[in-house]
Structures are given as structure tokens and as C-alpha cells.
Design a protein around this motif. Structure first.
Motif, PDB file in Angstrom:
ATOM      1  N   UNK A 201      -6.442  49.521  54.530  1.00  0.00           N
ATOM      2  CA  UNK A 201      -7.658  49.253  53.478  1.00  0.00           C
ATOM      3  C   UNK A 201      -7.455  47.739  52.310  1.00  0.00           C
ATOM      4  N   UNK A 202      -5.857  48.014  52.751  1.00  0.00           N
ATOM      5  CA  UNK A 202      -5.211  46.710  52.250  1.00  0.00           C
ATOM      6  C   UNK A 202      -5.998  45.155  53.041  1.00  0.00           C
ATOM      7  N   UNK A 203      -5.971  45.007  54.201  1.00  0.00           N
ATOM      8  CA  UNK A 203      -6.047  44.561  55.219  1.00  0.00           C
ATOM      9  C   UNK A 203      -7.516  43.715  55.020  1.00  0.00           C
ATOM     10  N   UNK A 204      -8.467  44.490  54.300  1.00  0.00           N
ATOM     11  CA  UNK A 204     -10.252  45.021  54.379  1.00  0.00           C
ATOM     12  C   UNK A 204     -10.387  44.356  52.757  1.00  0.00           C
ATOM     13  N   UNK A 205      -8.784  44.361  51.777  1.00  0.00           N
ATOM     14  CA  UNK A 205      -8.600  43.473  50.939  1.00  0.00           C
ATOM     15  C   UNK A 205      -8.387  42.836  50.814  1.00  0.00           C
ATOM     16  N   UNK A 206      -7.514  42.166  51.787  1.00  0.00           N
ATOM     17  CA  UNK A 206      -7.352  40.668  51.960  1.00  0.00           C
ATOM     18  C   UNK A 206      -8.444  39.369  51.880  1.00  0.00           C
ATOM     19  N   UNK A 207      -8.909  40.198  53.192  1.00  0.00           N
ATOM     20  CA  UNK A 207     -10.469  39.938  53.567  1.00  0.00           C
ATOM     21  C   UNK A 207     -11.308  39.633  52.193  1.00  0.00           C
ATOM     22  N   UNK A 244     -10.313  34.027  57.158  1.00  0.00           N
ATOM     23  CA  UNK A 244     -11.030  35.174  57.084  1.00  0.00           C
ATOM     24  C   UNK A 244     -11.123  35.870  58.610  1.00  0.00           C
ATOM     25  N   UNK A 245     -11.099  34.064  59.177  1.00  0.00           N
ATOM     26  CA  UNK A 245     -11.117  34.296  60.658  1.00  0.00           C
ATOM     27  C   UNK A 245     -10.015  34.961  61.272  1.00  0.00           C
ATOM     28  N   UNK A 246      -9.205  34.865  61.054  1.00  0.00           N
ATOM     29  CA  UNK A 246      -7.485  35.521  62.389  1.00  0.00           C
ATOM     30  C   UNK A 246      -7.353  36.384  60.963  1.00  0.00           C
ATOM     31  N   UNK A 247      -7.613  37.039  59.350  1.00  0.00           N
ATOM     32  CA  UNK A 247      -7.302  38.903  59.506  1.00  0.00           C
ATOM     33  C   UNK A 247      -8.351  39.678  59.980  1.00  0.00           C
ATOM     34  N   UNK A 248      -9.521  38.512  59.740  1.00  0.00           N
ATOM     35  CA  UNK A 248     -10.689  39.688  60.894  1.00  0.00           C
ATOM     36  C   UNK A 248     -10.581  40.046  62.030  1.00  0.00           C
TER      37      UNK A 248
END
Length: 313
Positions: A201-207, A244-248
């Protein structure tokens, strides 16, 4: 070349904020650009080459201290952004830069410089990965993210240290509070890792952060009365889209595949048993026995074909 030089001199001397000209690293973009290029070279080439024939370093205590310091540092910058504007003084719809010497305006400019400085302290993230030979973590996403941020923030401090675009720094420092706290707990060892089940969820939080950043920037385009400089609007919105593209892409590669693999591993699998009840296709030092629990949809006779694993005693 003379035309380019004259344009550059005019930009640096007449278009920049004179309040920050004498601050460290602010007189010219070249030292920051050199630092970013040096970082990329060391992260991609030099570091892994030097560590190729060396044992990885054990840096647990160093990582705990470093991530604790980064958590506190990020919390302080976040507080300063709130107190110098975003806690009641700034308009989230449109906020111009205050170029005066007012204490609050100077506090905001000073906070912007410290945020710029924090982008260099984050280089240590990569250094520790390289020293521990965790080269799989030094991904394209990682290097791009850390490599371009100091240069991007330099332009903000040099020309617009305050105002509308500092909203992205406010969000980013809040995310970093959570992120470095996670890294700190993770570095404390297996005993504490049960408390950080929320990694996904941390990665989702970053997005979510990046969506808020480009949305906040682009809404200015629908407000003709807002005179905030449009180049900064486009520049920061572009960063939001890029990350957003890179993290997704990272999220899908890491977690979607992991979820599919977990579902596959949770599925019941068939094995061939010999006369002693030991699997003929067991692997990795495990022997396999008939499972004591099977889904209610299977009969007891079918249960003999399903197995669970335990270590060989």
C-alpha cells in the motif's frame, strides 16, 4: 553561441530570485547537474563494478540510523512547509510566489532550499543498495527518480521558491515520512517486519501522490486569472505523469505478478506417491505427506492425491 550565452546570463541574472543567489549551490546549475550525472554513473556502472568481487556489507545499524534521520528530516521539512504557507496562508487553487523579504516568505524560500538539499541525502539510498549488493533494487525507476529530482528542484528554488508549486514538495515530504519509517522498521530485522505488512500500500500511496500533484498543477490552466508561471505548472505536472507511469509499471511488475504467483502456490497440486507415501517429485530437501485438510468439495478418496510440505526431520 553568443546569443545562447546572452540568454543564459539574462536568465540567471535578471529572471532568478535575487534572495537565493548567494545560497549554497544556487549561483549556477552546473554543480547540481554534475552531481546528478555523477550519481547516475556511480549507481549504474562504477558502484556495481567496484563491488563485483567483494562481499556485501552488513549495514543494519547504519540503515536504522539513516532511515530514522531521514524520517525526522522529512517531518521537519513538512512542518516548515505548513508553517510558512500551507497551514492557512496559501490558497490551494492558485498561489503566487511572494518574492518579498517578509519573514514568512523568507521561511518558505529557506524551506524550499532544504527540500532541494534533501534530494542529495537521498542518494544514500542507492549507495546502501550498492554496498549491500542489492543491485536488483537499483532499477531504472530508482535511478531516474533520484537522478533528476535535484536538478528539477534546483530550478524551483532558483526562480520560484514558494507559491503554488510547493504543494508537490509538501505532499512528497509527507510520503517520505511514511516511506523512511517503513525502511527503518524493515532494517530492524525479522522481529519487527510483521508490523510493516502494508508495504504494498506504500507504493499505491506514492501513486496517489502523483495523481494529486499533476491534478493540482493542471487545474491552474483553467484559471486564466491565476498568474502563476506556466512553465513550472507544465514541468511539475510532467513529473507527476512520468513518475505515475514508472511507479504503476513497478507496481504491476512487483505485486500483480506476486499475487498471481501466490494464488498459484495456494492451489492444491498433484504428486506421485511411492509405496512409502513419499512424493517422487519432492524438491529442496522436503518430503511430502497427505494433507490433513482439504476443501470440502473434495472426497476423502481424492484427498490422497493432494499434499502439504514439511521439512525432512
Amino acid at each position: 553561441m553568443e546569443t545562447v550565452y546572452d540568454w543564459y546570463k539574462d536568465l540567471m541574472d535578471n529572471k532568478s530570485d535575487p534572495r537565493v543567489n548567494d545560497w549554497p549551490m544556487m549561483s549556477s546549475p552546473w554543480p547540481t547537474l554534475a552531481a546528478c550525472l555523477c550519481y547516475a554513473f556511480c549507481a549504474i556502472k562504477l558502484g556495481p563494478t567496484l563491488m563485483a568481487n567483494r562481499k556485501p556489507f552488513e549495514l543494519r545499524n547504519v540503515l536504522v540510523v539513516y532511515n530514522f534521520a531521514q524520517t525526522v528530516f522529512s517531518a521537519w521539512i513538512f512542518y516548515e512547509y505548513l508553517m510558512s504557507g500551507w497551514l492557512g496562508h496559501y490558497d490551494i487553487r492558485c498561489q503566487l510566489v511572494d518574492y518579498s523579504r517578509h519573514p514568512r516568505a523568507m521561511r518558505m524560500a529557506n524551506t524550499c532550499w532544504w527540500y532541494y538539499f534533501s534530494k542529495f541525502t537521498e542518494f544514500f539510498d542507492t549507495l546502501f543498495f550498492v554496498l549491500r549488493k542489492k543491485n536488483e533494487h537499483v532499477s531504472t525507476l530508482h535511478v531516474i527518480h533520484h537522478g533528476i529530482m535535484p536538478m528539477s528542484v534546483w530550478f524551483g528554488v532558483k526562480f520560484a521558491p514558494g507559491g503554488h508549486s510547493t504543494f508537490f514538495a509538501l505532499l512528497n515530504t509527507f510520503v517520505h515520512i511514511v516511506m523512511y519509517f517503513y525502511y527503518m522498521v524493515s532494517a530492524m530485522g525479522p522481529k519487527y517486519q510483521k508490523y510493516i505488512w502494508w508495504k504494498k500500500y506504500l507504493t499505491a500511496f506514492q501513486m496517489v501522490q502523483f495523481v494529486l500533484i499533476f491534478s493540482h498543477q493542471l487545474q491552474v490552466l483553467f484559471r486564466p486569472s491565476c498568474q502563476y508561471p506556466r512553465p513550472f505548472v507544465y514541468w511539475i505536472a510532467m513529473h507527476g505523469f512520468l513518475f505515475l507511469f514508472l511507479f504503476s509499471d513497478f507496481y504491476k511488475a512487483r505485486y500483480n505478478k506476486a499475487d498471481r504467483k501466490a494464488k498459484a502456490n495456494n492451489g492444491l497440486c498433484m504428486v506421485v506417491m511411492n509405496e512409502n507415501g513419499i512424493s517422487l517429485n519432492g524438491k529442496n530437501g522436503y518430503k511430502q505427506e497427505v494433507a490433513s485438510e482439504v476443501p470440502n468439495s473434495y472426497t476423502s478418496s481424492a484427498a490422497d492425491a493432494f499434499v502439504r510440505r514439511r521439512p525432512v526431520s
